[in-house]
Scaffold this motif. Structure first.
Motif, PDB file in Angstrom:
ATOM      1  N   TRP A  70       0.817  -1.210   0.000  1.00 28.48           N
ATOM      2  CA  TRP A  70       0.000   0.000   0.000  1.00 28.48           C
ATOM      3  C   TRP A  70       0.856   1.268   0.000  1.00 28.48           C
ATOM      4  O   TRP A  70       0.472   2.290  -0.579  1.00 28.48           O
ATOM      5  CB  TRP A  70      -0.968  -0.001   1.183  1.00 28.48           C
ATOM      6  CG  TRP A  70      -0.324  -0.001   2.541  1.00 28.48           C
ATOM      7  CD1 TRP A  70       0.082  -1.072   3.264  1.00 28.48           C
ATOM      8  CD2 TRP A  70      -0.028   1.153   3.341  1.00 28.48           C
ATOM      9  NE1 TRP A  70       0.620  -0.693   4.465  1.00 28.48           N
ATOM     10  CE2 TRP A  70       0.557   0.674   4.552  1.00 28.48           C
ATOM     11  CE3 TRP A  70      -0.212   2.521   3.175  1.00 28.48           C
ATOM     12  CZ2 TRP A  70       0.966   1.524   5.563  1.00 28.48           C
ATOM     13  CZ3 TRP A  70       0.198   3.382   4.181  1.00 28.48           C
ATOM     14  CH2 TRP A  70       0.782   2.888   5.364  1.00 28.48           C
ATOM     15  N   LYS A  71       2.028   1.195   0.631  1.00 26.96           N
ATOM     16  CA  LYS A  71       2.926   2.347   0.596  1.00 26.96           C
ATOM     17  C   LYS A  71       3.506   2.531  -0.800  1.00 26.96           C
ATOM     18  O   LYS A  71       3.673   3.667  -1.273  1.00 26.96           O
ATOM     19  CB  LYS A  71       4.055   2.182   1.625  1.00 26.96           C
ATOM     20  CG  LYS A  71       3.615   2.372   3.065  1.00 26.96           C
ATOM     21  CD  LYS A  71       4.790   2.568   3.995  1.00 26.96           C
ATOM     22  CE  LYS A  71       4.315   2.885   5.407  1.00 26.96           C
ATOM     23  NZ  LYS A  71       5.433   3.221   6.314  1.00 26.96           N
ATOM     24  N   ALA A  72       3.801   1.431  -1.472  1.00 23.32           N
ATOM     25  CA  ALA A  72       4.285   1.517  -2.850  1.00 23.32           C
ATOM     26  C   ALA A  72       3.213   2.124  -3.749  1.00 23.32           C
ATOM     27  O   ALA A  72       3.512   2.948  -4.626  1.00 23.32           O
ATOM     28  CB  ALA A  72       4.682   0.131  -3.352  1.00 23.32           C
ATOM     29  N   TYR A  73       1.944   1.742  -3.529  1.00 23.32           N
ATOM     30  CA  TYR A  73       0.849   2.276  -4.339  1.00 23.32           C
ATOM     31  C   TYR A  73       0.673   3.776  -4.099  1.00 23.32           C
ATOM     32  O   TYR A  73       0.435   4.542  -5.035  1.00 23.32           O
ATOM     33  CB  TYR A  73      -0.454   1.541  -4.006  1.00 23.32           C
ATOM     34  CG  TYR A  73      -0.459   0.075  -4.393  1.00 23.32           C
ATOM     35  CD1 TYR A  73       0.307  -0.392  -5.463  1.00 23.32           C
ATOM     36  CD2 TYR A  73      -1.222  -0.841  -3.674  1.00 23.32           C
ATOM     37  CE1 TYR A  73       0.310  -1.735  -5.809  1.00 23.32           C
ATOM     38  CE2 TYR A  73      -1.230  -2.194  -4.020  1.00 23.32           C
ATOM     39  CZ  TYR A  73      -0.456  -2.627  -5.081  1.00 23.32           C
ATOM     40  OH  TYR A  73      -0.454  -3.959  -5.429  1.00 23.32           O
ATOM     41  N   ILE A  74       0.796   4.191  -2.834  1.00 17.41           N
ATOM     42  CA  ILE A  74       0.696   5.620  -2.517  1.00 17.41           C
ATOM     43  C   ILE A  74       1.795   6.397  -3.233  1.00 17.41           C
ATOM     44  O   ILE A  74       1.558   7.451  -3.837  1.00 17.41           O
ATOM     45  CB  ILE A  74       0.784   5.851  -0.996  1.00 17.41           C
ATOM     46  CG1 ILE A  74      -0.485   5.353  -0.308  1.00 17.41           C
ATOM     47  CG2 ILE A  74       1.000   7.342  -0.680  1.00 17.41           C
ATOM     48  CD1 ILE A  74      -0.438   5.428   1.206  1.00 17.41           C
ATOM     49  N   LEU A  75       3.018   5.877  -3.171  1.00 16.96           N
ATOM     50  CA  LEU A  75       4.144   6.540  -3.813  1.00 16.96           C
ATOM     51  C   LEU A  75       3.949   6.608  -5.331  1.00 16.96           C
ATOM     52  O   LEU A  75       4.218   7.648  -5.957  1.00 16.96           O
ATOM     53  CB  LEU A  75       5.448   5.804  -3.490  1.00 16.96           C
ATOM     54  CG  LEU A  75       6.723   6.377  -4.123  1.00 16.96           C
ATOM     55  CD1 LEU A  75       6.956   7.811  -3.642  1.00 16.96           C
ATOM     56  CD2 LEU A  75       7.930   5.504  -3.794  1.00 16.96           C
ATOM     57  N   GLN A  76       3.475   5.515  -5.921  1.00 14.89           N
ATOM     58  CA  GLN A  76       3.244   5.499  -7.370  1.00 14.89           C
ATOM     59  C   GLN A  76       2.187   6.522  -7.768  1.00 14.89           C
ATOM     60  O   GLN A  76       2.344   7.232  -8.765  1.00 14.89           O
ATOM     61  CB  GLN A  76       2.813   4.099  -7.812  1.00 14.89           C
ATOM     62  CG  GLN A  76       3.947   3.082  -7.806  1.00 14.89           C
ATOM     63  CD  GLN A  76       3.456   1.699  -8.209  1.00 14.89           C
ATOM     64  OE1 GLN A  76       2.540   1.151  -7.595  1.00 14.89           O
ATOM     65  NE2 GLN A  76       4.057   1.131  -9.238  1.00 14.89           N
ATOM     66  N   ALA A  77       1.092   6.596  -6.998  1.00 17.25           N
ATOM     67  CA  ALA A  77       0.026   7.539  -7.305  1.00 17.25           C
ATOM     68  C   ALA A  77       0.508   8.983  -7.166  1.00 17.25           C
ATOM     69  O   ALA A  77       0.246   9.830  -8.037  1.00 17.25           O
ATOM     70  CB  ALA A  77      -1.173   7.294  -6.385  1.00 17.25           C
ATOM     71  N   LEU A  78       1.224   9.270  -6.076  1.00 17.06           N
ATOM     72  CA  LEU A  78       1.762  10.623  -5.872  1.00 17.06           C
ATOM     73  C   LEU A  78       2.723  11.010  -6.981  1.00 17.06           C
ATOM     74  O   LEU A  78       2.698  12.146  -7.491  1.00 17.06           O
ATOM     75  CB  LEU A  78       2.463  10.706  -4.513  1.00 17.06           C
ATOM     76  CG  LEU A  78       1.571  10.762  -3.271  1.00 17.06           C
ATOM     77  CD1 LEU A  78       2.420  10.703  -2.011  1.00 17.06           C
ATOM     78  CD2 LEU A  78       0.717  12.023  -3.286  1.00 17.06           C
ATOM     79  N   THR A  79       3.574  10.067  -7.371  1.00 18.29           N
ATOM     80  CA  THR A  79       4.545  10.338  -8.431  1.00 18.29           C
ATOM     81  C   THR A  79       3.843  10.603  -9.750  1.00 18.29           C
ATOM     82  O   THR A  79       4.183  11.554 -10.482  1.00 18.29           O
ATOM     83  CB  THR A  79       5.516   9.158  -8.603  1.00 18.29           C
ATOM     84  OG1 THR A  79       6.125   8.850  -7.350  1.00 18.29           O
ATOM     85  CG2 THR A  79       6.614   9.512  -9.602  1.00 18.29           C
TER      86      THR A  79
END
Length: 211
Positions: free
Chosen positions: A119-128
């Motif tokens: 979920w942290k990877a998904y947050i980072l991907q979305a923010l990026t």
């Protein structure tokens, strides 16, 4: 379900790369949006196969660069050398942005945690993805970036220099990914991005002098 989440957020993340590739060089990505979406889905699927099925994580970025370069050559009709420059500029700009977001998270997101908490990877991907697209769009609307006739701008030595430079940069990026040092990665990617931007400024200046 894991596959669907992976495809969704990888595609969102990819918009940052392509937005920077297009908008830094003053090309309107909206004109090619259906093609871009299909290409990003293809790249995301390739990432999933390489990393989760074939266990070839190290090869995935190289394959992405090759696929994206061919996309710019065949669909956007940009000469090969400039396609490589544009794609690498987009990927490096994306890497700088994503690394900066990790750095600015003040420990909320770390490189090690990205491997454990999806979920942290998904947050980072979305923010990026959102931030990269927004930065690119602002550059385009403010008429910042580079605009010139790609076909008319060819230095005699660039056919040798640019592929050599790209090869050196790819080796350097692979090394930085291997050692996973956040500060060193950020410095290295900033320096690489500056090289490409300085090269682009030189090209644009050269074209203006010809007019």
């Amino acid at each position: 379900m894991k596959f669907l989440w992976f495809m969704l957020f990888s595609t969102i993340e990819g918009f940052a790369i392509y937005a920077l590739s297009f908008y830094i060089f003053r090309l309107d990505m909206r004109r090619y949006l259906p093609h871009v979406v299909l290409m990003l889905l293809l790249v995301s699927f390739q990432n999933y196969v390489a990393r989760d099925i074939l266990a070839l994580s190290a090869a995935a970025p190289i394959i992405n660069l090759v696929l994206s370069t061919f996309f710019f050559v065949t669909i956007i009709r940009i000469p090969l050398v400039w396609s490589m420059v544009m794609v690498l500029t987009g990927y490096i700009g994306f890497a700088v942005l994503q690394t900066s977001l990790v750095f600015l998270s003040l420990g909320f997101i770390s490189l090690d945690e990205l491997q454990v908490y999806s979920w942290k990877a998904y947050i980072l991907q979305a923010l990026t993805g959102i931030t990269g697209w927004l930065i690119g769009w602002i550059l385009y609307k403010k008429r910042l970036g580079f605009t010139f006739d790609f076909e008319d701008l060819r230095f005699k030595w660039e056919k040798v220099l640019i592929p050599t430079l790209i090869a050196v940069i790819l080796v350097g990026l692979a090394g930085m990914l291997y050692y996973r040092d956040l500060v060193v990665n950020l410095i290295g990617m900033f320096l690489t991005l500056i090289i490409f931007l300085v090269y682009s400024i030189k090209k644009e200046t050269d074209e203006l002098e010809r007019r």
